[in-house]
Scaffold this active site. Structure first.
Site, PDB file in Angstrom:
ATOM      1  N   PRO A 160      29.778  43.637  49.205  1.00  0.00           N
ATOM      2  CA  PRO A 160      30.802  43.248  49.481  1.00  0.00           C
ATOM      3  C   PRO A 160      31.332  42.217  48.623  1.00  0.00           C
ATOM      4  O   PRO A 160      30.815  41.503  47.998  1.00  0.00           O
ATOM      5  CB  PRO A 160      30.670  42.468  50.996  1.00  0.00           C
ATOM      6  CG  PRO A 160      29.168  41.920  50.841  1.00  0.00           C
ATOM      7  CD  PRO A 160      28.282  43.048  49.701  1.00  0.00           C
TER       8      PRO A 160
ATOM      9  N   ARG B  78      35.836  41.578  48.407  1.00  0.00           N
ATOM     10  CA  ARG B  78      36.762  40.908  48.845  1.00  0.00           C
ATOM     11  C   ARG B  78      36.526  40.153  50.377  1.00  0.00           C
ATOM     12  O   ARG B  78      36.904  39.196  50.554  1.00  0.00           O
ATOM     13  CB  ARG B  78      37.899  41.995  49.154  1.00  0.00           C
ATOM     14  CG  ARG B  78      39.162  41.584  49.888  1.00  0.00           C
ATOM     15  CD  ARG B  78      40.169  42.807  50.072  1.00  0.00           C
ATOM     16  NE  ARG B  78      39.986  43.968  49.005  1.00  0.00           N
ATOM     17  CZ  ARG B  78      40.761  44.224  47.926  1.00  0.00           C
ATOM     18  NH1 ARG B  78      41.676  43.063  47.715  1.00  0.00           N
ATOM     19  NH2 ARG B  78      40.855  44.947  47.288  1.00  0.00           N
TER      20      ARG B  78
ATOM     21  N   ARG C 186      48.103  40.846  41.835  1.00  0.00           N
ATOM     22  CA  ARG C 186      47.870  41.985  42.950  1.00  0.00           C
ATOM     23  C   ARG C 186      49.341  42.254  43.494  1.00  0.00           C
ATOM     24  O   ARG C 186      49.624  43.426  43.434  1.00  0.00           O
ATOM     25  CB  ARG C 186      47.114  41.530  44.249  1.00  0.00           C
ATOM     26  CG  ARG C 186      45.472  41.166  43.681  1.00  0.00           C
ATOM     27  CD  ARG C 186      44.608  40.949  44.905  1.00  0.00           C
ATOM     28  NE  ARG C 186      44.803  42.312  45.782  1.00  0.00           N
ATOM     29  CZ  ARG C 186      45.127  42.349  46.737  1.00  0.00           C
ATOM     30  NH1 ARG C 186      45.988  41.313  47.522  1.00  0.00           N
ATOM     31  NH2 ARG C 186      44.987  43.452  47.516  1.00  0.00           N
TER      32      ARG C 186
ATOM     33  N   TYR D 105      49.728  46.261  42.705  1.00  0.00           N
ATOM     34  CA  TYR D 105      49.581  46.880  43.925  1.00  0.00           C
ATOM     35  C   TYR D 105      50.621  47.114  44.851  1.00  0.00           C
ATOM     36  O   TYR D 105      50.384  47.455  46.164  1.00  0.00           O
ATOM     37  CB  TYR D 105      48.161  46.726  44.752  1.00  0.00           C
ATOM     38  CG  TYR D 105      46.726  46.471  43.873  1.00  0.00           C
ATOM     39  CD1 TYR D 105      46.416  47.387  42.905  1.00  0.00           C
ATOM     40  CD2 TYR D 105      46.370  45.398  43.935  1.00  0.00           C
ATOM     41  CE1 TYR D 105      45.113  47.412  42.367  1.00  0.00           C
ATOM     42  CE2 TYR D 105      44.961  45.084  43.185  1.00  0.00           C
ATOM     43  CZ  TYR D 105      44.621  46.214  42.270  1.00  0.00           C
ATOM     44  OH  TYR D 105      43.264  45.936  41.895  1.00  0.00           O
TER      45      TYR D 105
ATOM     46  N   CYS E  41      58.537  36.719  32.001  1.00  0.00           N
ATOM     47  CA  CYS E  41      59.548  37.721  31.589  1.00  0.00           C
ATOM     48  C   CYS E  41      59.347  39.075  31.944  1.00  0.00           C
ATOM     49  O   CYS E  41      59.022  39.818  31.049  1.00  0.00           O
ATOM     50  CB  CYS E  41      59.852  37.589  30.255  1.00  0.00           C
ATOM     51  SG  CYS E  41      60.027  35.758  29.717  1.00  0.00           S
ATOM     52  N   GLU E  42      59.202  39.539  33.230  1.00  0.00           N
ATOM     53  CA  GLU E  42      59.085  40.796  33.773  1.00  0.00           C
ATOM     54  C   GLU E  42      59.635  40.740  35.129  1.00  0.00           C
ATOM     55  O   GLU E  42      59.601  39.908  36.128  1.00  0.00           O
ATOM     56  CB  GLU E  42      57.620  41.168  33.909  1.00  0.00           C
ATOM     57  CG  GLU E  42      56.724  40.999  32.819  1.00  0.00           C
ATOM     58  CD  GLU E  42      56.595  42.387  31.973  1.00  0.00           C
ATOM     59  OE1 GLU E  42      57.275  43.390  32.392  1.00  0.00           O
ATOM     60  OE2 GLU E  42      56.163  42.224  30.847  1.00  0.00           O
TER      61      GLU E  42
ATOM     62  N   TYR F  10      40.109  38.896  43.574  1.00  0.00           N
ATOM     63  CA  TYR F  10      40.824  39.545  42.661  1.00  0.00           C
ATOM     64  C   TYR F  10      42.399  38.819  42.447  1.00  0.00           C
ATOM     65  O   TYR F  10      43.466  39.293  42.140  1.00  0.00           O
ATOM     66  CB  TYR F  10      41.226  40.929  43.068  1.00  0.00           C
ATOM     67  CG  TYR F  10      40.191  41.727  43.505  1.00  0.00           C
ATOM     68  CD1 TYR F  10      39.060  42.419  42.474  1.00  0.00           C
ATOM     69  CD2 TYR F  10      39.613  42.100  44.628  1.00  0.00           C
ATOM     70  CE1 TYR F  10      37.880  42.870  42.815  1.00  0.00           C
ATOM     71  CE2 TYR F  10      38.505  42.672  44.914  1.00  0.00           C
ATOM     72  CZ  TYR F  10      37.802  43.092  43.997  1.00  0.00           C
ATOM     73  OH  TYR F  10      36.598  43.695  44.239  1.00  0.00           O
TER      74      TYR F  10
HETATM   75  C1  LIG Z   1      34.683  46.290  43.154  1.00  0.00           C
HETATM   76  C2  LIG Z   1      33.106  46.702  43.723  1.00  0.00           C
HETATM   77  C3  LIG Z   1      32.694  46.471  45.019  1.00  0.00           C
HETATM   78  C4  LIG Z   1      33.311  45.343  45.550  1.00  0.00           C
HETATM   79  O1  LIG Z   1      34.570  45.826  46.302  1.00  0.00           O
HETATM   80  P1  LIG Z   1      35.272  45.206  47.359  1.00  0.00           P
HETATM   81  O2  LIG Z   1      36.430  45.945  47.736  1.00  0.00           O
HETATM   82  O3  LIG Z   1      35.703  43.941  46.954  1.00  0.00           O
HETATM   83  O4  LIG Z   1      34.303  44.839  48.417  1.00  0.00           O
HETATM   84  C5  LIG Z   1      31.507  46.851  45.373  1.00  0.00           C
HETATM   85  N1  LIG Z   1      30.905  47.779  44.670  1.00  0.00           N
HETATM   86  C6  LIG Z   1      31.477  48.051  43.233  1.00  0.00           C
HETATM   87  C7  LIG Z   1      30.590  49.201  42.462  1.00  0.00           C
HETATM   88  C8  LIG Z   1      32.788  47.828  42.880  1.00  0.00           C
HETATM   89  O5  LIG Z   1      33.179  48.196  41.854  1.00  0.00           O
END
Ligand SMILES: *Cc1c(COP(=O)(O)O)cnc(C)c1O
Length: 418
Positions: free
Chosen positions: A274, A276, A312, A316, A346-347, A374
């Protein structure tokens, strides 16, 4: 219990008034809540307690050393994706047996360093990489444990840029290729293929894509077992979604309750990655209003943080709640109209939020919520802007965990040729 909330007019992080942090450290600034990080880590740990998994925090979500150290001291391992992240893992003395390494493009130097450190597992993403790790392991006279990253071809129902488990993406190997590798494992003298890995995407709010992916991979694991091959690990990756706006993501408990029966049936040591989920809602970006610009077609709130600090929204079209640090009492004559909150870059893609109703004027402070994952880790020096500072709040204490860059930092590796 939320560690970011108002007390009266003032916005607090734990027991600290965020406005006082802004005044002391300046803006833009990332502010993290240590208790929130603990709480989220333990939510996952408790939800999966019955199988005692190895929880490897995904370093790329937020790689500040203090945050890594906090989690490692709490028993977490680390999921790394580069030599730079390996360097960070070493800096916080993460036991090598708690480090796993995924990336489609590991260089020879990165592979060598990780073998020398003695990491638990490489998550191998291609045949070429398997051969290369085998070769380097041989040169170093080491035996190296790996898992194969499987691309289960599952739609994780998230933004296309953070989808990684579809066959059109560059990640992992398809199940048939993986099966062949297991049968030809003798070709890789210096490798032990100890299991499988999946990571299907990020900000996934439902459990069904995970279930589908795990079931698909279970088929492969069963076949391999029938061949008499002993596996030890099943790494189910990260990707758990969080609340940014009105999402209703599964809780760690609901997620665990749904996948545990499958994992117990598979009966391998589970690894989780994990990122995020642990840090996303543990951090905010605070910023100051520089100007309020009312044009005939639109109103803009121009702030001192931009897309270089928090990418972000631009990358996204991600939604982040934006709130004032001082919540002014509502009165009839103050009816804020909708405005775009934009940075100085400047975007035209440089925005933090669009169409927000905020009662602010020049000099006021805002907090961009859900910026712990992130956020800083994707920031850049674009427009020759200095990387922001970061502070960690622990109850009523505030620790600087990264100083804001100064102008000389911007040019420290450059030289002028004539
Ligand atoms: C980025 C990543 C994660 C973490 O993803 P989250 O959405 O932040 O939980 C886990 N494993 C791998 C291989 C990743 O590249």
């Amino acid at each position: 219990m939320h560690y970011f909330s108002y007390k009266g007019r003032d916005f607090f992080c734990e027991e600290t008034k965020v406005c006082s942090i802004a005044q002391k450290f300046g803006t833009p600034l990332y502010v993290y809540s240590k208790r929130t990080i603990f709480r989220h880590f333990h939510k996952i740990k408790e939800a999966f307690a019955s199988i005692n998994p190895l929880i490897c925090y995904s370093v790329k979500a937020n790689s500040n050393l203090s945050i890594l150290n906090t989690l490692v001291r709490e028993g977490a391992g680390l999921d790394i994706v580069s030599g730079g992240e390996l360097f960070r893992a070493k800096k916080v003395n993460c036991p090598p047996q708690r480090v796993v390494y995924a990336s489609v493009g590991k260089t020879d130097e990165e592979i060598k360093d990780a073998i020398k450190y003695g990491i638990l597992l490489f998550n191998v993403e291609s045949l070429g990489e398997l051969a290369q790790i085998n070769k380097i392991a041989g040169q170093l006279s080491e035996n190296v444990d790996v898992t194969l990253r499987i691309n289960p071809d599952i739609e994780p129902k998230t933004h296309k840029y953070i989808t990684t488990g579809r066959k059109e993406t560059k990640f992992g190997m398809d199940i048939n290729t993986a099966r062949k590798v297991f049968l030809k494992r003798g070709d890789f003298r210096f490798l032990k293929i100890r299991g499988v890995h999946i990571h299907i995407g990020s900000q996934i709010t439902q459990s069904s894509p995970f279930i589908k992916a795990i079931k698909k991979v279970k088929g492969l694991i069963d076949d391999i077992k029938k061949e008499g091959i002993n596996l030890k690990y099943f790494n189910i990756g990260g990707g758990l979604g969080i609340v940014y706006d009105k999402e209703k993501p599964q809780t760690a408990k609901v997620f665990a309750d749904r996948v545990l029966p499958l994992l117990k049936a598979i009966s391998l040591k589970t690894i989780l990655e994990p990122g995020r989920f642990i840090v996303g809602n543990a951090g905010i970006l605070i910023t100051k209003v520089l100007y309020v610009k009312d044009t005939p077609s639109k109103k803009f709130i121009i702030v001192d943080a931009g897309m270089n600090d928090l990418l972000r929204p631009s990358l996204y079209e991600a939604y982040h709640r934006i709130v004032p640090l001082d919540r002014k009492p509502k009165t009839k004559d103050r009816r804020p109209k909708k405005a775009d909150v934009v940075g100085p870059i400047c975007e035209s893609g440089d925005f933090l939020g669009k169409g927000r109703k905020l009662d602010v004027e020049k000099g006021d402070y805002l907090a961009v919520l859900g910026a712990g994952a992130y956020g800083f880790s994707m920031s850049s020096n674009y427009n020759s802007r200095r990387l922001t500072g970061e502070v960690l709040v622990d109850a009523d204490k505030v620790y600087c965990i990264r100083e804001r860059q100064n102008y000389s930092d911007l040019i420290s590796k450059e030289c002028i040729v004539t």
